[in-house]
Design a protein around this motif. Sequence first.
Motif, short mmCIF file in Angstrom:
data_model
loop_
_atom_site.label_atom_id
_atom_site.label_comp_id
_atom_site.label_asym_id
_atom_site.label_seq_id
_atom_site.Cartn_x
_atom_site.Cartn_y
_atom_site.Cartn_z
N ILE A 168 0.84 -1.20 0.00
CA ILE A 168 0.00 0.00 0.00
C ILE A 168 0.88 1.25 0.00
O ILE A 168 0.57 2.24 -0.67
N ALA A 169 1.98 1.20 0.75
CA ALA A 169 2.92 2.32 0.74
C ALA A 169 3.50 2.53 -0.66
O ALA A 169 3.59 3.67 -1.14
N TYR A 170 3.85 1.46 -1.33
CA TYR A 170 4.41 1.58 -2.68
C TYR A 170 3.35 2.04 -3.68
O TYR A 170 3.64 2.77 -4.63
N PHE A 171 2.09 1.62 -3.45
CA PHE A 171 0.98 2.10 -4.27
C PHE A 171 0.90 3.62 -4.20
O PHE A 171 0.78 4.31 -5.23
N THR A 192 -0.38 4.38 5.66
CA THR A 192 0.98 4.88 5.43
C THR A 192 1.37 6.05 6.32
O THR A 192 2.48 6.56 6.21
N GLU A 193 0.48 6.45 7.21
CA GLU A 193 0.74 7.63 8.03
C GLU A 193 2.09 7.56 8.74
O GLU A 193 2.80 8.56 8.85
N TYR A 203 7.03 7.01 7.03
CA TYR A 203 7.58 8.29 6.60
C TYR A 203 8.38 8.12 5.31
O TYR A 203 9.19 7.23 5.18
N GLY A 204 8.11 8.97 4.34
CA GLY A 204 8.77 8.86 3.04
C GLY A 204 7.87 8.28 1.98
O GLY A 204 8.20 8.30 0.80
N ALA A 205 6.70 7.74 2.42
CA ALA A 205 5.76 7.13 1.47
C ALA A 205 4.39 7.79 1.51
O ALA A 205 3.47 7.33 0.86
N THR A 206 4.25 8.87 2.26
CA THR A 206 2.94 9.49 2.45
C THR A 206 2.79 10.75 1.60
O THR A 206 3.75 11.26 1.04
N GLY A 207 1.56 11.25 1.54
CA GLY A 207 1.30 12.52 0.88
C GLY A 207 0.91 12.41 -0.58
O GLY A 207 0.91 11.33 -1.17
N ASP A 208 0.58 13.57 -1.17
CA ASP A 208 0.13 13.64 -2.56
C ASP A 208 1.23 14.07 -3.53
O ASP A 208 1.26 13.62 -4.66
#
Length: 530
Positions: free
Chosen positions: A394-397, A450-451, A454-459
């Motif tokens: 999900i993080a990689y998604f 992913t909250e 860190y490094g995989a979150t946001g838009d």
Amino acid sequence: MTFDKKFFRQPKIAIPFLSAVTVGLLAHFPVMSSNLPNADAMSNFYFDQNMVTSGRWFLTVVCGISSYFDLKWVIGVLSILYLALSAILLTEFFEIKDKIAMGLVSALLVSFPAVAATFAYMYTADGYYLAFSFSVLAALLTKKYKKSGWALGALLLSLSMGTYQAYLAATILLCLFDLILLCMENRQVKEILFLGLRYLGMGVLGGILYFVVLKICLAAQGKVLDTYQGISSMGKMPLSEIPGRILEVYRDFGGFIRNGKVFYLNGFSFVSMVLLTVAFIGLAVVYMAYTKAYKKWVLWLLIFVFVMMLPLGTNVILLISSEAFYHLLMRMQWVLYPILAVVLTDRVLALYEERSREKKEEKKKRIHFVPTAALLAAAGSLFLIWQFVLADNIAYFNMNERYEKTYAYLLRIADRIEQTEGYYTGMPVMMIGVVDEAKYPKTDITGDVTERIYGATGDILVYKGEQYKAFMEHYLNVSLNVITDEDKIVEIYNSDAYREMDSFPAKDSIKIVDGVLYVKTEVPEWAVGE
């Protein structure tokens, strides 16, 4: 000298290795086979990893094995191989006998979401995971070799800390876990204390070696420690701050268990942790009953002391530097807790089977609690591994979604810049980089998962001018002369001309003022609420 092929066919070598590689590829193939950068990657397409100002004087050496280019596949494969090595070392350290337990330990290690958080910074992941294997090997050598092991362990610990200081916690936890297990095994108090002293000596000498080499490297390069993450104050703790820091360590420990969104991410992971916890407690009681350890008050006292030290060991970074932003990248040691449940299951099951063979007649009358608890622990581990794999993917998604959105966003900005009348290549460009959330509403649907990764979150994956510049150069083939002088940035940021502009994609979000191209992508803090 002959090469013994049978060495690699030993279960304690082959099973951890194959399990780690198989699960590692299953969990992390997306980030290894695609270009899923984060913001920091914009300055690390090529970087010699000379991070001596962050205290990581050995990082440039270990990262040099894969070159200093951000090679996703090469670095990813090396990282998984290093994790497989760590799994083999853990199998040896805990003297795991059961083949299923070996596989579960490896799978837990390589699927843990801290690995995904590290792979978000792929350009340095291989160096970090070689350092993790050093941290495990340091404890193993100290345990196995009474005379010289602690000195060799100290050397490896210093190399691990010289690469990434956070893995000191992994070494500390391994030492504490081993001492706790020895108490439960009803070993002689003298033996436990002497091993504890060896562990302590290894840690102290390793810390001294780390700081000595750090001072030498800083002096040789004419540099000083950075203030980032409190690195410059590392190891400096006034006596008056000790109680407060210790309290913060315990608060963070409990807080991460409850709200870390790693072990209790959803209902499935909650059930997994309940199964592991129930199995661990039940098997711990049975183990001490088998070994008669429960009869010795001094062993209970030692267990209490070692257990109370676990939060301190787990969060040792908060003791070293209270200013550290303690994100998931620095919490790899937490995977050792579910691994400990598997290790205890392996030991109690082996003892149960041994005693059952000796007393077959009693086996028929006995309620089979141990096999049942072992089954619960295995089921909990498998469920948890699957939840870890899902969280990783999900993080990689989201990293892929974020890259695509950033690409589309910057392509539009680049087009507008080039269409601005009077603009020419090389013109100074004022760009801060934070996106106006009112113009671009939040579309990250993975935040609940992913909250903490860190490094995989946001838009959007870039947030300052230098990162915009690097992204456009490498992915859009557009060159921007972005202003990096902080005084000049502050001057423009507070100017009336910049204040009067609207944020992108508004018509007046890009304009030329006094020979400088202003690109306003955000609403400044002073404008919020107006």
